[in-house]
Design a protein around this motif. Sequence first.
Motif, short mmCIF file in Angstrom:
data_model
loop_
_atom_site.label_atom_id
_atom_site.label_comp_id
_atom_site.label_asym_id
_atom_site.label_seq_id
_atom_site.Cartn_x
_atom_site.Cartn_y
_atom_site.Cartn_z
N UNK A 349 3.24 -18.17 -33.65
CA UNK A 349 2.99 -19.61 -33.42
C UNK A 349 2.65 -20.30 -34.73
N UNK A 350 1.83 -19.65 -35.55
CA UNK A 350 1.45 -20.22 -36.84
C UNK A 350 2.67 -20.44 -37.73
N UNK A 351 3.52 -19.41 -37.85
CA UNK A 351 4.71 -19.52 -38.70
C UNK A 351 5.70 -20.51 -38.13
N UNK A 352 5.82 -20.57 -36.82
CA UNK A 352 6.76 -21.51 -36.21
C UNK A 352 6.36 -22.94 -36.54
N UNK A 353 5.08 -23.27 -36.43
CA UNK A 353 4.62 -24.62 -36.73
C UNK A 353 4.76 -24.94 -38.21
N UNK A 354 4.39 -24.00 -39.05
CA UNK A 354 4.43 -24.21 -40.50
C UNK A 354 5.86 -24.36 -41.02
N UNK A 355 6.73 -23.43 -40.61
CA UNK A 355 8.08 -23.41 -41.16
C UNK A 355 8.98 -24.50 -40.56
N UNK A 356 8.77 -24.85 -39.31
CA UNK A 356 9.58 -25.93 -38.73
C UNK A 356 9.28 -27.24 -39.45
N UNK A 360 12.06 -29.05 -41.63
CA UNK A 360 12.46 -30.28 -41.00
C UNK A 360 13.33 -30.07 -39.77
N UNK A 361 13.11 -28.99 -39.03
CA UNK A 361 13.87 -28.72 -37.81
C UNK A 361 12.89 -28.56 -36.65
N UNK A 362 13.41 -28.74 -35.43
CA UNK A 362 12.56 -28.61 -34.25
C UNK A 362 12.17 -27.15 -34.05
N UNK A 363 10.93 -26.88 -33.65
CA UNK A 363 10.52 -25.49 -33.41
C UNK A 363 11.23 -24.89 -32.21
N UNK A 364 11.46 -23.59 -32.25
CA UNK A 364 12.04 -22.89 -31.10
C UNK A 364 10.93 -22.61 -30.09
#
Length: 463
Positions: A349-356, A360-364
């Motif tokens: 969850x942390x990486x998904x929020x940070x990297x999205x 500049x893309x929507x999180x999966x």
Amino acid sequence: MSTIADAPAEAGADIAFSPHLAGASILVVDDEPGMRNFLVRMLASRCRHVAEAADVAAASKLLEATPFDLIILDNIMAGRTGLEWLEELRGSGFYRDVILITAFADLETAIKALRAGAADFVLKPFRSNQILNAIARCLDRGRLMRENFVLRRELKAIPGAAAPLMAGESLATRTAWAVIERVGPMPTTVLVTGESGTGKEVTARALHAVSPRAGKPFVPVNCAAIAPEIIESELFGHLKGAFTGAASSREGLFFYAQGGTLFLDEVGELPPAMQSKLLRVIEDKKVRPVGAEREVPVDVRLVAATNANLTAEVAAGRFRQDLYYRLNVVNLHLSPLRERPADVAPLARLFMAELSAQLGVAPLDLTDAVLAALARYPWPGNVRELRNVIERSLILGEFPRDVVPEEAEEELPAGAGTEALGAVEKAHMLKVLTEAGGNRAEAARRLGVSRKTLDRKLKAWNG
């Protein structure tokens, strides 16, 4: 005739100065008692430490024992001039700033001062704000140069190396945080061990962040990435002409980390000769730049890390036993991610929020089924691999099928995600217990949990 323009009027004045002055250590060298007293009184309430010397001989003894951030040096003194001593200091490996003060100003002296390496030149008589402004300029410039150097090094590092990889809910992670919070504020050397990708640098940064040195530099060094023939120069610095290609003097990483933390990653890769020199630095708290004749005191907290078994390296004669004991005052072992599946979901969850946000893309969507599949994956590359998988998934728009099978993306019934994660934890613990031949103490050690925790879980599973 006094050379102090306004000591009585401004002794207690609230003069603006560098925000870094409060943590600075300053040496005043002047053979005139009145000038020394004036400068010491003015600086004593404004900086962390101020010392005084009436001549260069006394000043040299102080420099051998204490790392100073700045020297205020009178030029005309009995015996030797300040310029002569400054030239000797630069030639022996002293890199900190020096402000030269003199009552006899001429162009030739100013040129000689610059060539000798003076950071500033102040004429007597001077006012309090004049010398304070000169000190502020030197401290700010020095700190800016060190910060720029550290930032340039970090820009060359692997992307994501500084991400907060210590997030997690497992007992192993909570235990690691407890050690960090207890040991961080102390000056103790810490050895961080664990497989590649488990977050050793992040652990070192956390130790730095909770320490009194948090406002000072954190300098990471990958010992395995520096060629053996130049690693001494990289760590300790060198003088001009010390070796072929040394066109100018250069500070080492110990100097850039002054007052802060030096992180020696992959310390097990240090060449034998360098191991001996590092041991000497740890014991004496002094470094000798390559080509220098004198040692320079340093104030640095060391954190070392390795993915190698240093005990085996010591037994094989490839790593010094005395250095190992010096580094291993406190050992902080990071368990591999496969042994702490409870950390996978919060990290994902942390990486998904940070990297999205970065990409500049929507999180999966991290559904319970996806998280369960991620928890089942063995993660040979540990947390670093998890981060890379999340980044690749965001770029491609789907999770890789070798990590999250297509059928795993189908929604599980409500509450099934928690049950699936519990099943993964149970299966893993029982597998480790079997591999340990039923020895619960050994299994608990491998799992990074207490024997009591393992006993409690086994009792619950057996009904």
